[in-house]
Design a protein around this motif. Structure first.
Motif, short mmCIF file in Angstrom:
data_model
loop_
_atom_site.label_atom_id
_atom_site.label_comp_id
_atom_site.label_asym_id
_atom_site.label_seq_id
_atom_site.Cartn_x
_atom_site.Cartn_y
_atom_site.Cartn_z
N ASN A 263 -38.47 -7.05 -0.12
CA ASN A 263 -37.72 -8.18 0.42
C ASN A 263 -36.68 -8.68 -0.57
O ASN A 263 -35.51 -8.91 -0.21
CB ASN A 263 -38.68 -9.31 0.78
CG ASN A 263 -37.98 -10.49 1.44
OD1 ASN A 263 -37.75 -10.49 2.64
ND2 ASN A 263 -37.64 -11.49 0.65
N LEU A 264 -37.07 -8.81 -1.83
CA LEU A 264 -36.15 -9.33 -2.84
C LEU A 264 -35.00 -8.36 -3.08
O LEU A 264 -33.85 -8.78 -3.24
CB LEU A 264 -36.90 -9.61 -4.14
CG LEU A 264 -36.07 -10.25 -5.26
CD1 LEU A 264 -35.39 -11.53 -4.78
CD2 LEU A 264 -36.94 -10.53 -6.48
N ALA A 265 -35.29 -7.06 -3.09
CA ALA A 265 -34.21 -6.07 -3.27
C ALA A 265 -33.20 -6.17 -2.13
O ALA A 265 -31.99 -6.09 -2.36
CB ALA A 265 -34.80 -4.67 -3.35
N ALA A 266 -33.68 -6.35 -0.91
CA ALA A 266 -32.79 -6.47 0.24
C ALA A 266 -31.96 -7.74 0.16
O ALA A 266 -30.76 -7.74 0.46
CB ALA A 266 -33.59 -6.43 1.54
N VAL A 267 -32.59 -8.85 -0.23
CA VAL A 267 -31.86 -10.12 -0.37
C VAL A 267 -30.78 -10.00 -1.44
O VAL A 267 -29.65 -10.47 -1.25
CB VAL A 267 -32.84 -11.27 -0.71
CG1 VAL A 267 -32.08 -12.53 -1.13
CG2 VAL A 267 -33.73 -11.57 0.48
N MET A 268 -31.10 -9.36 -2.56
CA MET A 268 -30.11 -9.18 -3.62
C MET A 268 -28.94 -8.32 -3.13
O MET A 268 -27.78 -8.57 -3.47
CB MET A 268 -30.76 -8.55 -4.84
CG MET A 268 -31.87 -9.38 -5.48
SD MET A 268 -31.31 -11.01 -6.05
CE MET A 268 -30.32 -10.52 -7.47
N ALA A 269 -29.23 -7.30 -2.31
CA ALA A 269 -28.16 -6.46 -1.77
C ALA A 269 -27.27 -7.25 -0.83
O ALA A 269 -26.04 -7.10 -0.85
CB ALA A 269 -28.76 -5.25 -1.05
N LEU A 270 -27.85 -8.12 -0.01
CA LEU A 270 -27.07 -8.94 0.91
C LEU A 270 -26.19 -9.94 0.16
O LEU A 270 -25.03 -10.17 0.51
CB LEU A 270 -27.99 -9.68 1.88
CG LEU A 270 -28.68 -8.80 2.94
CD1 LEU A 270 -29.70 -9.62 3.71
CD2 LEU A 270 -27.66 -8.21 3.89
N ARG A 271 -26.74 -10.52 -0.89
CA ARG A 271 -25.93 -11.46 -1.70
C ARG A 271 -24.78 -10.72 -2.37
O ARG A 271 -23.66 -11.25 -2.48
CB ARG A 271 -26.81 -12.14 -2.74
CG ARG A 271 -27.81 -13.14 -2.16
CD ARG A 271 -28.67 -13.75 -3.24
NE ARG A 271 -29.61 -14.73 -2.71
CZ ARG A 271 -30.52 -15.36 -3.43
NH1 ARG A 271 -30.61 -15.11 -4.74
NH2 ARG A 271 -31.33 -16.23 -2.87
N ASP A 272 -25.04 -9.51 -2.83
CA ASP A 272 -23.98 -8.71 -3.45
C ASP A 272 -22.89 -8.38 -2.42
O ASP A 272 -21.69 -8.41 -2.74
CB ASP A 272 -24.57 -7.43 -4.04
CG ASP A 272 -23.56 -6.61 -4.82
OD1 ASP A 272 -22.93 -7.16 -5.75
OD2 ASP A 272 -23.37 -5.42 -4.51
#
Length: 248
Positions: free
Chosen positions: A181-190
């Motif tokens: 979940n955190l990896a996906a959230v970081m990708a979306l923020r990027d």
């Protein structure tokens, strides 16, 4: 009497086998993750455009599936659709002077509200790295987006791709699901940061904005040095004419 004594243990054994089978089947099923996170609004001067956005169904319900390669591994189903929409709504609302959600893909027969242009995002490609050992919960997700910017009648203004990357910043999260979940959230923020920084730097977008007289000064300020080619300027002029015609 003897028969009932034999049948009862058999029934209990059969029930136990059913329970064990159900547990084994449940353990073999994929691990589901519904991506959730916080997406802050951009801190920037809004681009002076009335932007429409249309999310295709495959984008709004986007998910990816990772099939287990062995019995020791688990399959994954990661749903990013709701998080995608939440992030892009927050970003676009803060990035442009006005945001309108379109009811369908722009076309000559589609009745749309009057906007300057319509953005259509899609996930073009997705790659991920899942660790072999569950005690090292560092996951990586890479996405490539494709964007279409079109007129309210669906004529193309610009099309471009953009990459986004996310990685869990720590290996000490409590679960694999939290790490994914955190990896996906970081990708979306990027993705949001890249889009906000580079939107007006896309050559066709910059040329189209330069072709709009009312916003020529603002476009020049946000994209210095950008020059409109005759082709792009013509496309921008047609887009403006179509928008004015639709507003009548």
């Amino acid at each position: 009497m003897l028969r009932s004594m034999i049948t009862a243990p058999d029934n209990r054994l059969f029930s136990a086998v059913l329970v064990l089978t159900a547990m084994l089947l449940a353990g073999c099923g994929p691990t589901h993750v519904k991506v959730e996170g916080n997406f802050p609004a951009p801190l920037m001067e809004p681009v002076p455009l009335k932007l429409g956005v249309w999310y295709p169904e495959e984008f709004a319900t986007h998910e990816f599936f990772d099939e287990a390669k062995s019995r020791r591994e688990s399959s994954w189903v990661v749903n990013t659709g709701d998080a995608q929409v939440a992030m892009w709504d927050t970003l676009l609302s803060g990035m442009f002077s006005e945001l309108t959600h379109m009811k369908g893909r722009p076309s000559p027969s589609q009745m749309n509200q009057v906007v300057d242009a319509v953005l259509i995002p899609s996930v073009d490609e997705l790659q991920y790295a899942i660790p072999q050992h569950t005690n090292v919960k560092v996951y990586e997700i890479w996405m490539r987006y494709r964007f279409e910017l079109v007129t309210v009648r669906g004529k193309p203004i610009a099309e471009w791709t953009m990459s986004a990357y996310g990685k869990t910043p720590t290996a000490f999260l409590r679960s694999d699901q939290a790490a994914v979940n955190l990896a996906a959230v970081m990708a979306l923020r990027d993705a949001g940061a890249n889009f906000a920084t580079n939107f007006t730097r896309v050559p066709e977008v910059a040329a189209w904005m330069q072709s709009k007289p009312a916003r020529r000064g603002a476009a020049a300020a946000t994209a210095p040095g950008a020059k409109a080619s005759p082709v792009n300027e013509s496309a921008g002029g047609q887009a403006g004419a179509e928008r004015q015609e639709d507003s009548k």
